[in-house]
Write a protein that holds these residues in place. Structure first.
Motif, PDB file in Angstrom:
ATOM      1  N   THR D  42       9.693   2.662  12.647  1.00  0.00           N
ATOM      2  CA  THR D  42       8.397   3.299  12.909  1.00  0.00           C
ATOM      3  C   THR D  42       7.731   3.714  11.608  1.00  0.00           C
ATOM      4  OG1 THR D  42       9.263   4.137  14.989  1.00  0.00           O
ATOM      5  CG2 THR D  42       7.275   5.208  14.124  1.00  0.00           C
ATOM      6  N   PHE D  43       8.555   4.256  10.709  1.00  0.00           N
ATOM      7  CA  PHE D  43       8.002   4.670   9.416  1.00  0.00           C
ATOM      8  C   PHE D  43       7.508   3.452   8.635  1.00  0.00           C
ATOM      9  CE2 PHE D  43       8.586   5.718   4.891  1.00  0.00           C
ATOM     10  CZ  PHE D  43       7.663   6.748   4.805  1.00  0.00           C
ATOM     11  N   MET D  44       8.333   2.406   8.590  1.00  0.00           N
ATOM     12  CA  MET D  44       7.949   1.190   7.858  1.00  0.00           C
ATOM     13  C   MET D  44       6.647   0.605   8.414  1.00  0.00           C
ATOM     14  SD  MET D  44      10.418   0.544   5.591  1.00  0.00           S
ATOM     15  CE  MET D  44      10.174  -1.190   5.196  1.00  0.00           C
ATOM     16  N   ALA D  45       6.477   0.735   9.716  1.00  0.00           N
ATOM     17  CA  ALA D  45       5.287   0.151  10.350  1.00  0.00           C
ATOM     18  C   ALA D  45       4.001   0.786   9.819  1.00  0.00           C
ATOM     19  CB  ALA D  45       5.369   0.322  11.859  1.00  0.00           C
ATOM     20  N   ARG D  46       4.094   2.048   9.356  1.00  0.00           N
ATOM     21  CA  ARG D  46       2.893   2.693   8.828  1.00  0.00           C
ATOM     22  C   ARG D  46       2.404   2.023   7.549  1.00  0.00           C
ATOM     23  NH1 ARG D  46       4.413   8.573   7.837  1.00  0.00           N
ATOM     24  NH2 ARG D  46       2.312   8.587   6.953  1.00  0.00           N
ATOM     25  N   ARG D  47       3.329   1.366   6.851  1.00  0.00           N
ATOM     26  CA  ARG D  47       2.957   0.690   5.619  1.00  0.00           C
ATOM     27  C   ARG D  47       2.559  -0.767   5.855  1.00  0.00           C
ATOM     28  NH1 ARG D  47       4.899  -3.035   3.395  1.00  0.00           N
ATOM     29  NH2 ARG D  47       4.242  -3.649   1.292  1.00  0.00           N
ATOM     30  N   ALA D  48       2.910  -1.292   7.012  1.00  0.00           N
ATOM     31  CA  ALA D  48       2.725  -2.721   7.272  1.00  0.00           C
ATOM     32  C   ALA D  48       1.247  -3.095   7.308  1.00  0.00           C
ATOM     33  CB  ALA D  48       3.401  -3.090   8.591  1.00  0.00           C
ATOM     34  N   PRO D  49       0.945  -4.315   6.977  1.00  0.00           N
ATOM     35  CA  PRO D  49      -0.434  -4.779   7.099  1.00  0.00           C
ATOM     36  C   PRO D  49      -0.757  -5.049   8.573  1.00  0.00           C
ATOM     37  CG  PRO D  49       0.963  -6.567   6.346  1.00  0.00           C
ATOM     38  CD  PRO D  49       1.846  -5.349   6.456  1.00  0.00           C
ATOM     39  N   GLY D  50      -1.997  -5.389   8.810  1.00  0.00           N
ATOM     40  CA  GLY D  50      -2.388  -5.788  10.161  1.00  0.00           C
ATOM     41  C   GLY D  50      -2.633  -4.629  11.096  1.00  0.00           C
ATOM     42  N   GLN D  51      -2.818  -3.413  10.548  1.00  0.00           N
ATOM     43  CA  GLN D  51      -2.992  -2.259  11.428  1.00  0.00           C
ATOM     44  C   GLN D  51      -4.440  -2.004  11.816  1.00  0.00           C
ATOM     45  OE1 GLN D  51      -0.589   1.328  10.409  1.00  0.00           O
ATOM     46  NE2 GLN D  51      -0.296   0.237   8.508  1.00  0.00           N
ATOM     47  N   GLY D  52      -5.354  -2.546  11.029  1.00  0.00           N
ATOM     48  CA  GLY D  52      -6.747  -2.261  11.336  1.00  0.00           C
ATOM     49  C   GLY D  52      -7.635  -3.030  10.381  1.00  0.00           C
ATOM     50  N   THR D  53      -8.888  -2.708  10.412  1.00  0.00           N
ATOM     51  CA  THR D  53      -9.843  -3.482   9.618  1.00  0.00           C
ATOM     52  C   THR D  53      -9.647  -3.259   8.123  1.00  0.00           C
ATOM     53  OG1 THR D  53     -11.378  -1.660   9.828  1.00  0.00           O
ATOM     54  CG2 THR D  53     -11.583  -3.458  11.414  1.00  0.00           C
ATOM     55  N   CYS D 348      -8.942  -1.656   0.672  1.00  0.00           N
ATOM     56  CA  CYS D 348      -8.564  -0.346   0.127  1.00  0.00           C
ATOM     57  C   CYS D 348      -7.044  -0.208   0.277  1.00  0.00           C
ATOM     58  CB  CYS D 348      -9.289   0.775   0.871  1.00  0.00           C
ATOM     59  SG  CYS D 348      -8.943   2.419   0.194  1.00  0.00           S
ATOM     60  N   ILE D 349      -6.355   0.003  -0.835  1.00  0.00           N
ATOM     61  CA  ILE D 349      -4.894   0.103  -0.780  1.00  0.00           C
ATOM     62  C   ILE D 349      -4.456   1.479  -0.286  1.00  0.00           C
ATOM     63  CG2 ILE D 349      -2.755  -0.163  -2.095  1.00  0.00           C
ATOM     64  CD1 ILE D 349      -4.439  -1.405  -4.350  1.00  0.00           C
ATOM     65  N   ALA D 350      -5.290   2.468  -0.519  1.00  0.00           N
ATOM     66  CA  ALA D 350      -4.843   3.853  -0.343  1.00  0.00           C
ATOM     67  C   ALA D 350      -4.242   4.142   1.035  1.00  0.00           C
ATOM     68  CB  ALA D 350      -5.996   4.807  -0.658  1.00  0.00           C
ATOM     69  N   PRO D 351      -4.838   3.652   2.151  1.00  0.00           N
ATOM     70  CA  PRO D 351      -4.239   4.017   3.454  1.00  0.00           C
ATOM     71  C   PRO D 351      -2.780   3.604   3.583  1.00  0.00           C
ATOM     72  CG  PRO D 351      -6.446   3.082   3.754  1.00  0.00           C
ATOM     73  CD  PRO D 351      -6.099   2.907   2.299  1.00  0.00           C
ATOM     74  N   ARG D 352      -2.476   2.363   3.181  1.00  0.00           N
ATOM     75  CA  ARG D 352      -1.089   1.909   3.312  1.00  0.00           C
ATOM     76  C   ARG D 352      -0.194   2.578   2.264  1.00  0.00           C
ATOM     77  NH1 ARG D 352      -1.027  -4.283   3.026  1.00  0.00           N
ATOM     78  NH2 ARG D 352       1.206  -3.931   3.259  1.00  0.00           N
ATOM     79  N   ALA D 353      -0.783   3.133   1.206  1.00  0.00           N
ATOM     80  CA  ALA D 353       0.025   3.815   0.200  1.00  0.00           C
ATOM     81  C   ALA D 353       0.452   5.207   0.657  1.00  0.00           C
ATOM     82  CB  ALA D 353      -0.737   3.897  -1.122  1.00  0.00           C
ATOM     83  N   VAL D 354      -0.159   5.721   1.729  1.00  0.00           N
ATOM     84  CA  VAL D 354       0.180   7.079   2.179  1.00  0.00           C
ATOM     85  C   VAL D 354       1.670   7.205   2.518  1.00  0.00           C
ATOM     86  CG1 VAL D 354      -0.224   8.784   4.009  1.00  0.00           C
ATOM     87  CG2 VAL D 354      -2.168   7.729   2.839  1.00  0.00           C
ATOM     88  N   PRO D 355       2.233   6.335   3.376  1.00  0.00           N
ATOM     89  CA  PRO D 355       3.685   6.466   3.621  1.00  0.00           C
ATOM     90  C   PRO D 355       4.526   6.173   2.376  1.00  0.00           C
ATOM     91  CG  PRO D 355       2.787   4.498   4.694  1.00  0.00           C
ATOM     92  CD  PRO D 355       1.620   5.286   4.210  1.00  0.00           C
ATOM     93  N   VAL D 356       4.013   5.339   1.476  1.00  0.00           N
ATOM     94  CA  VAL D 356       4.769   5.075   0.241  1.00  0.00           C
ATOM     95  C   VAL D 356       4.872   6.350  -0.592  1.00  0.00           C
ATOM     96  CG1 VAL D 356       4.939   3.623  -1.805  1.00  0.00           C
ATOM     97  CG2 VAL D 356       3.893   2.692   0.271  1.00  0.00           C
ATOM     98  N   VAL D 357       3.775   7.096  -0.657  1.00  0.00           N
ATOM     99  CA  VAL D 357       3.809   8.364  -1.395  1.00  0.00           C
ATOM    100  C   VAL D 357       4.797   9.329  -0.743  1.00  0.00           C
ATOM    101  CG1 VAL D 357       2.442  10.412  -1.976  1.00  0.00           C
ATOM    102  CG2 VAL D 357       1.519   8.123  -2.401  1.00  0.00           C
ATOM    103  N   GLU D 358       4.791   9.395   0.579  1.00  0.00           N
ATOM    104  CA  GLU D 358       5.779  10.239   1.273  1.00  0.00           C
ATOM    105  C   GLU D 358       7.205   9.789   0.923  1.00  0.00           C
ATOM    106  OE1 GLU D 358       5.137  10.186   5.475  1.00  0.00           O
ATOM    107  OE2 GLU D 358       3.152  11.105   5.355  1.00  0.00           O
ATOM    108  N   ALA D 359       7.411   8.479   0.938  1.00  0.00           N
ATOM    109  CA  ALA D 359       8.755   7.943   0.697  1.00  0.00           C
ATOM    110  C   ALA D 359       9.232   8.263  -0.713  1.00  0.00           C
ATOM    111  CB  ALA D 359       8.765   6.425   0.920  1.00  0.00           C
ATOM    112  N   VAL D 360       8.361   8.032  -1.695  1.00  0.00           N
ATOM    113  CA  VAL D 360       8.754   8.270  -3.081  1.00  0.00           C
ATOM    114  C   VAL D 360       8.931   9.759  -3.331  1.00  0.00           C
ATOM    115  CG1 VAL D 360       8.003   8.039  -5.478  1.00  0.00           C
ATOM    116  CG2 VAL D 360       7.768   6.115  -3.900  1.00  0.00           C
TER     117      VAL D 360
END
Lengths: 377, 377, 377, 377
Positions: D42-53, D348-360
């Motif tokens: 579930t967490f990984m899915a937040r970073r995955a592509p294909g979530q929205g426009t 825009c990279i920032a949305p998918r980077a949000v879980p990455v920031v949490e992870a790091v």
């Protein structure tokens, strides 16, 4: 980094034989420990020259000066402990002809090959045995901290030339053997500064004779040092590359002149059967804990302490500085040039290396305790 | 970190005896090198079981799969090289009674003391000799890279039980001795996979007999491995704690079952005089460079290479897994419990450890070359 | 380790505000470099107090004493460089009421939570801004070494309170912009010691007024420092976690009071389009090499230098020590206790932090050059 | 090492955009923790592509495969945890013209300057944003471990282009503020996967519009991510170079496209007075412990946690890959060559980077907890 070792406890050594000072910085010491500097001076004195016929009469004060790292109460405070020893009484003139002509057995030539003449030559520079003084300063404090945790460390001259001392009683691990080992360690501590550090006084006499023989021949001789640490609980250390053997070996090879190290039965294991070398377990009826019945492993399995005494031996080569003429080369003219090394040199380094081995063992073991303790259950 | 070693070149090993895969990540490899994976497979095969009567018949494929780290041309690309070996053909049932009863000579008990039962037990988990396969994979590539720099590495069984092989010709360092050493190394390379790796074929026969003796007795036996590296220029390494001895020793103790290491004359130096142990220098008339006339130092002075061959020996203990019944304890019930270790086990680990020692030596030496080269003049 | 940073070049800082001495050990310096200690003293003087109304009048000699690391010619010799600064002129009485009552904005409380009272309290102990003096000593030498490699570093006060200085000319990367940047850096060097380090003298005047306002209010004020390094070739650094940004950021946060860092356009990139933020390339007709036409990236892409100037800014918080009464607690009695911090304190730390930022930048950049240079083609 | 970070907890990342697999090895995890792999997915899915426009439609499975590190019960076992993600669905054809012509804003040119063409070019190789997937895998497990210790982490899009979200309620540190912060974090967790991660839904709508604007213009846009960690006790971290700020900053700059980081009030402190920025203390009447009344410091003083929430923001640059034509050069012919980057890229990279920031953040904070905990009293 070249002049540092350790993980959570990290020791960085600085200085050259003839620099203004030598010393070390120790990061990661637990706070609130008040080192006993009188005891430290006593420990340092065991490494000092001028103790007997086997050492050079050169007098080094080796007073340890604390630059920083203690609070107003004299306790460690979480900040790095910086220790300094002033260099005094140096006679750089003794080393003049050494500048261009590397001394066989020393690092003169290899340092030249690395730094092309920029290295500090006199007295061996950063390679000098003098650098073992800051190791003793840091290690002497680590010894005190370990003692407060119930860990005792002692070393002795296992051999000099072909003279052997009685070994530590570490192969068996029953109560009687442990009591004999404790008596051996106590004897060594009580004999500090009263001649060569051996378990058997007769061995010390014969070693002195062997050293005197070498000295008379304008030569030198090597030895083996055995070191033991008792009181380490099981579960300290780590698999693969940060095991106690890895940490101790890496650190011990930082002592100049060490050419080999072995743990437990060491090289002897090659000739043993598995049934002879394996240490079977039993449950100690008194404590209800697991105890290895024997200790061929030297207290370590898979890099992790077993609760049995940690024991290792290291080989110390004969002093490279000898008055006899040896073949060498003149690096400035690239031609053969014979060399006789004058100045004051121990005919055998091993005796003064005994406290250094204890000190480095203490630093590596304390680092293992702090960096790789058993997990909280 | 426990499962990593190296400075600029860093190897991180992962895996357990029965995990899905084992492998390693190698950071810091110079870019643009194309490993020869056929040669690597040949090298890996030297470590594989099933080669003769001295090994378990368990067949491990040990195919090395590159997960990442190469560019489209098959060359290293500056990114970490990740290598994976699938674990197959495991029979975890063999290890059932081992879960609660630690095998003497293994890390079962010390791991339990550290992780309180969370450790992965079957087959030794992360302590398994199986973890030497990824070391061979990484080291096999390091061997190829060193070869491209003119450095050759070879190891042989110096002894098994009380059987001795001819030693490498490394004490003298004249042209004739170097030629004989080269011939010894060539002979070993040509004999790969044709029986035990010895210089003297007769020694191999006697070693096989000693191993067979042990096997018949439901027992095992240890050995000594000697390793040499030629072609290293002078000036590689570092003083004190990152010398070649420190780096090699720390890495070699990461090989399961190693209990001692010595460089050059090693423990023998204790009995030598300085005049015997010092290596005098001469100017090589052909090259105009400095050459140690002898090589008691094993190619290292002050932690730095001298240009003479690097040579060391390490002691490998007898296989701890033996079918004979041994005393142990049941950790769940804290009572004595005898144990006989069934399953497939080599009666002597040392032969298969020979390529592992070469591999680890190659990794440590390549790291020394990359991390501590001679300075640019 | 807490008080160390760097890879091949490693700096270990020791000392407390009121310990006998403060200093550092620098491992990994290339050999053969002769530091100019007069220039170093000039550099250190930029950090010294007593320069103007914005600093405390406390006079610190800050004479750098070399304990070891130089050869007889005064050049680096491959051994660690140990530098010591004596602590003098301390008034520990000023800090008496601080022992039990943590000063807001300082590390007093967090150190207490970590070390339970063992920490060295007076003057902030190891957390004192005084520890930036050894960073300047080591960094001042790194600056000289970088200069010898063609790398120039300069920093200025980008802002104090709401007063802004002219920024470095780094966003464009054409010849004219580079010339203007060089002129800005030259101007800063020539103005050293003649007031606040700004590019625009009028900004300095307004900053002084803002600082004076704060001081009159028994208060303090913060600032931003901008730092630039020119002359770095492309290809230095590393992907992921050892990029120049990672190394510089880790080191810069070691300066007390820094709360943020940004490279190139920094936080502004959030509002830019890719077409605005990407730096297009061109071939320089004169040199035939690739040049970024603009430098929004601050000279770094993927952690690796691009050949354009390295530029970053860091935020320095207002001096936490203020004479105004603040809420605090008495840790010995666990009750609220108001506190007014007396003693001598800069109303703005940022001006004296300017050379510290240059020093730490120099150390991190020199480490990047030594640890992660472009590979040999 | 370039692709590793951490002290006691160490993460080594491997892989390239188009290698067989990407993944990581995590050393030093405490044993006995059973990761919930469904939650991880579930967490990984937040970073995955294909979530929205706002993301590329490229579908990456990103299934995390455990190669090793767990025991038979699925718990961590003290051995390194090795995680692998297969690379599938790659279209290397998209990158053909990129081989010789570096993409502005990417590391193509700097990697070429470092490795002279040996680097893996397609998709950015080891510099690819794809490498943030293994960071999420390791960090997702760290998040679970921290949660079991009472530490919660959440991040949101603080801004995209000129659209701002409501900030985390972290400046005040009273009970009401903490409750509001908890509610903000809960809201974010509950909204996962339902659009852009903002606290204010209206901000998400305006951000989507800004991203859509950029996409329509064949352009991209940047953003700021704010991250908070609550529940950290006081006393974690270390002075100088291993403080929480140093560790987090070094790690966060390992995320591609990050150009700045600030803690607490960050760059705003430059404009504050000391009396505004210092966080006064009070004794919490309920718990009897010390509590900072405000939290301008972002939970860290002197590198050590204060017990208040850890808060930081980082700037993420606009996606460098844009379809607009940009100036570049042909490195094989060293002449100017315009470039338009085709293929599938997030505007825009920032949305998918949000879980990455949490992870790091989780990895760095867990490392700080394990490496630099408060000492035992």
């Amino acid at each position: 980094m070249p002049s540092s070792f350790g993980n959570k406890l990290r020791v960085t050594v600085f200085g050259q034989s003839h620099s203004a000072a030598i010393g070390c910085v120790v990061e990661g010491l637990p706070s609130g420990f008040e080192p006993d500097f009188n005891r430290l001076a006593t420990f340092m004195a065991r490494r000092a020259p001028g103790q007997g016929t086997w050492t050079t009469p050169r007098k080094e004060a080796d007073a340890v000066h604390v630059l920083s790292g203690l609070n107003h109460a004299g306790g460690t405070c979480g900040a790095p402990l910086a220790l300094e020893i002033q260099n005094t009484n140096t006679r750089s003139g003794d080393y003049d002809n050494v500048q261009a002509v590397p001394r066989p057995g020393h690092a003169d030539y290899t340092a030249w090959a690395k730094w092309h003449g920029n290295q500090d030559v006199p007295g061996g520079g950063h390679f000098s045995g003098r650098l073992s003084a800051p190791l003793c300063a840091a290690g002497g404090i680590a010894l005190q901290m370990l003692e407060a945790r119930g860990v005792q460390i002692a070393a002795h001259l296992q051999s000099v030339a072909d003279v052997e001392d009685v070994p530590f009683e570490t192969v068996r691990n029953d109560d009687a053997s442990r009591a004999r080992l404790a008596a051996q360690m106590r004897h060594l501590h009580e004999s500090w500064g009263k001649g060569l550090p051996t378990i058997d006084p007769a061995a010390a006499d014969r070693m002195l004779a062997a050293i005197e023989d070498a000295r008379r021949d304008q030569d030198s001789v090597g030895g083996v040092i055995e070191c033991v640490a008792t009181g380490l609980p099981a579960g300290i250390g780590s698999p693969m590359f940060d095991g106690i053997e890895n940490l101790v070996a890496r650190a011990i090879f930082g002592i100049p002149a060490v050419k080999g190290i072995e743990f437990g039965r060491g090289f002897e294991v090659a000739r043993l059967r598995g049934s002879q070398n394996n240490d079977p377990y039993r449950v100690d009826p008194q404590t209800g804990t697991v105890v290895p019945q024997t200790n061929n492993a030297g207290g370590i399995l898979g890099g992790i302490s077993s609760g049995a005494p940690l024991v290792f031996r290291c080989a110390v080569k004969p002093t490279p500085s000898i008055a006899r003429e040896q073949d060498s080369v003149d690096l400035t003219q690239m031609r053969d040039a014979p060399l006789a090394v004058h100045g004051r040199h121990d005919p055998c380094i091993a005796p003064r290396a005994v406290p250094v081995v204890e000190a480095v063992c203490a630093l590596a073991v304390l680092d293992a305790c702090l960096s790789f303790p058993p997990e909280q259950p």
